[in-house]
Design an enzyme around this catalytic site. Structure first.
Site, PDB file in Angstrom:
ATOM      1  N   HIS A 131      -2.013  -2.811   6.493  1.00 47.85           N
ATOM      2  CA  HIS A 131      -2.171  -2.361   7.870  1.00 47.85           C
ATOM      3  C   HIS A 131      -1.309  -3.221   8.801  1.00 47.85           C
ATOM      4  O   HIS A 131      -1.051  -4.385   8.520  1.00 47.85           O
ATOM      5  CB  HIS A 131      -3.636  -2.453   8.302  1.00 47.85           C
ATOM      6  CG  HIS A 131      -4.522  -1.494   7.579  1.00 47.85           C
ATOM      7  ND1 HIS A 131      -5.153  -1.815   6.395  1.00 47.85           N
ATOM      8  CD2 HIS A 131      -4.869  -0.208   7.857  1.00 47.85           C
ATOM      9  CE1 HIS A 131      -5.869  -0.768   5.971  1.00 47.85           C
ATOM     10  NE2 HIS A 131      -5.705   0.220   6.846  1.00 47.85           N
ATOM     11  N   ASP A 181      -3.909  -8.042   5.004  1.00 41.99           N
ATOM     12  CA  ASP A 181      -3.948  -7.278   3.757  1.00 41.99           C
ATOM     13  C   ASP A 181      -2.578  -6.749   3.359  1.00 41.99           C
ATOM     14  O   ASP A 181      -2.442  -6.124   2.306  1.00 41.99           O
ATOM     15  CB  ASP A 181      -4.956  -6.128   3.852  1.00 41.99           C
ATOM     16  CG  ASP A 181      -4.584  -5.083   4.905  1.00 41.99           C
ATOM     17  OD1 ASP A 181      -3.517  -5.222   5.547  1.00 41.99           O
ATOM     18  OD2 ASP A 181      -5.361  -4.120   5.081  1.00 41.99           O
ATOM     19  N   SER A 234      -6.952   4.653  10.011  1.00 39.17           N
ATOM     20  CA  SER A 234      -7.110   3.263  10.416  1.00 39.17           C
ATOM     21  C   SER A 234      -5.978   2.767  11.299  1.00 39.17           C
ATOM     22  O   SER A 234      -6.179   1.895  12.150  1.00 39.17           O
ATOM     23  CB  SER A 234      -7.228   2.368   9.178  1.00 39.17           C
ATOM     24  OG  SER A 234      -6.138   2.602   8.292  1.00 39.17           O
TER      25      SER A 234
END
Length: 317
Positions: free
Chosen positions: A216, A213, A51
């Site tokens: 990330h 979050d 990611s």
């Protein structure tokens, strides 16, 4: 005591996962052409990994690490760049093989890999992760592709992770990063340490450099991530500023045995490790010789929106 500590670690892991939550949605796709209109043959780049490589958490493609890398590469090399991003959210090292299947279709000059964090969070055996990474780098090198690996970041910097799990996460991620460095260089690639999620600016202002979050990176975080990788990507494709041709001892650059250099790189963000020779030999009494470099960051360039094209990148190149 051991059982009690294990119970604490498991409980903290559950709490951290709840606070971080599950990934929702897909990041913008940074695949496309950058630097259109520039002279000379195009540079083809493949972006692989998880990611962090894909740019999860941002809404604009211009905020993805792929767009930052490709725009900076086009500016630094003065050439067109075609970037193919095959990274996806949740990817582990075991997913690199199928990503390479897609990446090799464009016959890339260089591949950038960012992977390892999900291997740690999913408790994969480091030996398995390292073996799979070495196989991936070997496959790309055999295809004539230069490889730059951004090693596993220091997960001890993640805010939702509390002590003592924070210390364990830092130890595991740094060990994996050091092992990734050794495996990558032995397979013919080079590595860049992402360390403590790219340096002191993250520790000083986590709200700016982490996304909602708190796991990330944010848009600013991805920009910093790309700026750390870009100098090594430029070097991989043969575009090296004159001042970076010779290592500088004043910046801590040196030629070292790989085991020593790998440990140092895991502690210091932005450190590049690449194989070298001394007296015509690639190895000494303490193993493979490597160059430890801390390349200068390039001036920030304007980030482009990728231009799509129906024309095959082989023809465009």
């Amino acid at each position: 005591m051991g059982a009690s500590l294990y119970g604490v670690l498991r409980a903290e892991a559950v709490i951290a996962r709840r606070q971080i939550g599950d990934a929702v949605g897909e990041p913008p796709d940074s695949t496309g052409w950058y630097g259109m209109g520039r002279p000379g043959p195009a540079i083809k780049i493949a972006l692989l990994g998880d990611s962090s490589a894909a740019g999860y958490g941002v809404e604009s493609v211009q905020d993805t690490p792929g767009a930052h890398l490709a725009s900076g590469l086009a500016e630094g090399a003065g050439r067109r760049v075609y970037l193919r991003s095959v990274a996806f959210v949740g990817a582990q090292t075991r997913d690199l093989s199928r990503q390479i299947d897609k990446a090799l279709t464009i016959e890339p000059h260089a591949a950038v890999i960012m992977v390892g964090a999900n291997d740690v969070t999913h408790s994969r055996l480091p030996s398995e992760s390292v073996r799979l990474l070495e196989a991936a780098v070997l496959r790309l090198r055999e295809a004539g592709t230069e490889v730059v690996v951004g090693t596993c970041p220091d997960l001890g910097t993640i805010e939702p992770i509390a002590p003592p799990l924070k210390q364990v996460a830092r130890l595991w991620s740094r060990r994996l990063a050091a092992a990734q460095t050794i495996a990558t260089v032995e397979a013919g690639g080079r590595t860049v340490s992402l360390g403590s999620v790219l340096g002191p600016e993250f520790a000083a202002t986590p709200a700016l450099f982490f996304g909602p979050d708190r796991f990330h990176p944010s848009a600013a975080g991805y920009s910093t991530l790309a700026s750390v990788l870009l100098p090594s990507v430029l070097a991989a494709v043969g575009v090296i500023p004159f001042e970076d041709l010779v290592p500088e001892a004043a910046r801590g650059e040196a030629i070292l045995p790989i085991s020593e250099a790998a440990v140092e790189a895991a502690r210091t963000p932005g450190t590049e490790i690449d194989g070298t020779h001394i007296g015509g030999s690639a190895r000494g009494a303490r193993g493979r010789w490597v160059q430890l470099r801390r390349r200068r960051r390039q001036p920030e360039s304007d980030v482009e929106t990728p231009q799509s094209s129906e024309t095959d990148p082989h023809v465009q190149a």
